[in-house]
Design a protein around this motif. Structure first.
Motif, PDB file in Angstrom:
ATOM      1  N   TYR A  29       0.850  -1.199   0.000  1.00 31.43           N
ATOM      2  CA  TYR A  29       0.000   0.000   0.000  1.00 31.43           C
ATOM      3  C   TYR A  29       0.877   1.237   0.000  1.00 31.43           C
ATOM      4  O   TYR A  29       1.832   1.336   0.775  1.00 31.43           O
ATOM      5  N   ASP A  30       0.537   2.188  -0.864  1.00 28.26           N
ATOM      6  CA  ASP A  30       1.252   3.458  -0.949  1.00 28.26           C
ATOM      7  C   ASP A  30       0.352   4.557  -0.396  1.00 28.26           C
ATOM      8  O   ASP A  30      -0.623   4.961  -1.034  1.00 28.26           O
ATOM      9  N   CYS A  35      -3.233   3.923  -2.833  1.00 29.36           N
ATOM     10  CA  CYS A  35      -3.588   2.757  -3.645  1.00 29.36           C
ATOM     11  C   CYS A  35      -2.748   1.550  -3.246  1.00 29.36           C
ATOM     12  O   CYS A  35      -1.653   1.679  -2.697  1.00 29.36           O
ATOM     13  N   GLY A  36      -3.304   0.367  -3.532  1.00 27.71           N
ATOM     14  CA  GLY A  36      -2.610  -0.871  -3.228  1.00 27.71           C
ATOM     15  C   GLY A  36      -1.488  -1.155  -4.208  1.00 27.71           C
ATOM     16  O   GLY A  36      -1.485  -0.658  -5.340  1.00 27.71           O
ATOM     17  N   SER A  51       0.377 -11.342   3.109  1.00 28.22           N
ATOM     18  CA  SER A  51      -0.705 -10.357   3.144  1.00 28.22           C
ATOM     19  C   SER A  51      -1.353 -10.308   4.527  1.00 28.22           C
ATOM     20  O   SER A  51      -1.662  -9.223   5.036  1.00 28.22           O
ATOM     21  N   ARG A  58      -0.738  -2.320   7.009  1.00 30.11           N
ATOM     22  CA  ARG A  58      -1.177  -1.773   5.719  1.00 30.11           C
ATOM     23  C   ARG A  58      -2.268  -0.715   5.901  1.00 30.11           C
ATOM     24  O   ARG A  58      -2.337   0.262   5.153  1.00 30.11           O
ATOM     25  N   LYS A  59      -3.106  -0.883   6.899  1.00 27.85           N
ATOM     26  CA  LYS A  59      -4.202   0.062   7.133  1.00 27.85           C
ATOM     27  C   LYS A  59      -3.678   1.467   7.418  1.00 27.85           C
ATOM     28  O   LYS A  59      -4.320   2.464   7.067  1.00 27.85           O
ATOM     29  N   GLY A  61      -0.428   2.577   6.547  1.00 23.10           N
ATOM     30  CA  GLY A  61       0.619   3.032   5.652  1.00 23.10           C
ATOM     31  C   GLY A  61       1.975   3.004   6.345  1.00 23.10           C
ATOM     32  O   GLY A  61       2.066   2.922   7.576  1.00 23.10           O
ATOM     33  N   ARG A 221      -8.292   3.029   4.782  1.00 23.41           N
ATOM     34  CA  ARG A 221      -6.874   3.141   5.104  1.00 23.41           C
ATOM     35  C   ARG A 221      -6.501   4.612   5.273  1.00 23.41           C
ATOM     36  O   ARG A 221      -7.135   5.495   4.695  1.00 23.41           O
ATOM     37  N   SER A 223      -4.310   7.826   4.505  1.00 20.75           N
ATOM     38  CA  SER A 223      -3.562   8.323   3.352  1.00 20.75           C
ATOM     39  C   SER A 223      -2.988   9.695   3.691  1.00 20.75           C
ATOM     40  O   SER A 223      -3.472  10.384   4.602  1.00 20.75           O
TER      41      SER A 223
END
Length: 233
Positions: A29-30, A35-36, A51, A58-59, A61, A221, A223
């Motif tokens: 994730y970026d 985006c994934g 994963s 990942r949630k 970042g 997520r 961002s």
């Protein structure tokens, strides 16, 4: 119930920095573009459940926490928070320098400083103080989810005063790469990630910016919605 959106003040490397690409690829994730990403093939071949091991990280970042997630206080706005970030970054201060390493911390694998850094502790404390006026009080449910019964007395004091237990004396800079792993699972994964990190040849890392992250809802997520370089002195 937690209010949304939530915001957080994090350290995140510049979007095009090798460290940013390293972390984003491993988390899949970026946060810069929201985006994934596909995981590196080497990682998923070696760890088929990669994963799942990175789902929590990942949630949020790839980041290091400076001011933990919070809902905005009444009468505060996102625009005011952005302005406060700009003001904080424009205030001359010592820019911490660390030697980053990939190691285990409390059972997780993360990028952490190779040695203690008083300048980094001071920088993190300044963030906690500067953005506290923007934090809405914790709800009882939010406090209960933090499991204060498992904390030290000092950590409970931090939780009640600052909304997060790992601040001030209990702050530990870390950029999380995995969930908590058993010793048996962690050893080979740690060695693999250390090899990948060594290839970046990052001898020193300047904590030279802050980033404002936003989470729109419980299933969303975080961002990045703004980033400001720190003015050194």
């Amino acid at each position: 119930m937690t209010d949304f959106p939530r915001y957080a003040i994090y350290y995140a490397p510049a979007a095009d920095a090798p460290l940013a690409r390293f972390g984003a690829s491993l988390l899949g994730y970026d946060a810069w573009v929201g985006c994934g990403l596909d995981f590196p093939r080497e990682i998923t071949d070696a760890v088929p459940d990669w994963s799942e091991l990175t789902a929590d990280a990942r949630k949020y970042g790839f980041h290091a926490t400076l001011k933990a997630p919070f809902a905005l206080a009444d009468a505060r706005t996102e625009a005011e928070l952005c302005e406060a970030c700009a003001d904080f970054a424009a205030t001359p201060r010592t820019i911490p320098l660390i030697r980053p390493v990939v190691e285990a911390i409390s059972g997780f694998i993360a990028v952490i400083p190779g040695e203690a850094s008083p300048a980094l502790q001071e920088f993190a404390a300044a963030c906690v103080l500067a953005f506290e006026p923007f934090r809405a009080p914790m709800t009882p449910n939010d406090r209960a989810r933090r499991k204060p019964e498992l904390m030290t007395p000092r950590q409970r004091e931090h939780l009640d005063r600052w909304g997060y237990q790992y601040v001030m004396e209990d702050f530990r800079f870390h950029m999380t790469l995995t969930c908590r792993l058993s010793d048996e699972r962690r050893r080979p994964i740690l060695a693999m990630l250390q090899r990948r990190f060594a290839a970046l040849e990052i001898a020193t890392l300047a904590i030279e910016r802050i980033a404002l992250f936003r989470q729109l809802g419980a299933s969303s997520r975080f961002s990045i919605i703004g980033s400001w370089p720190i003015t050194g002195k």
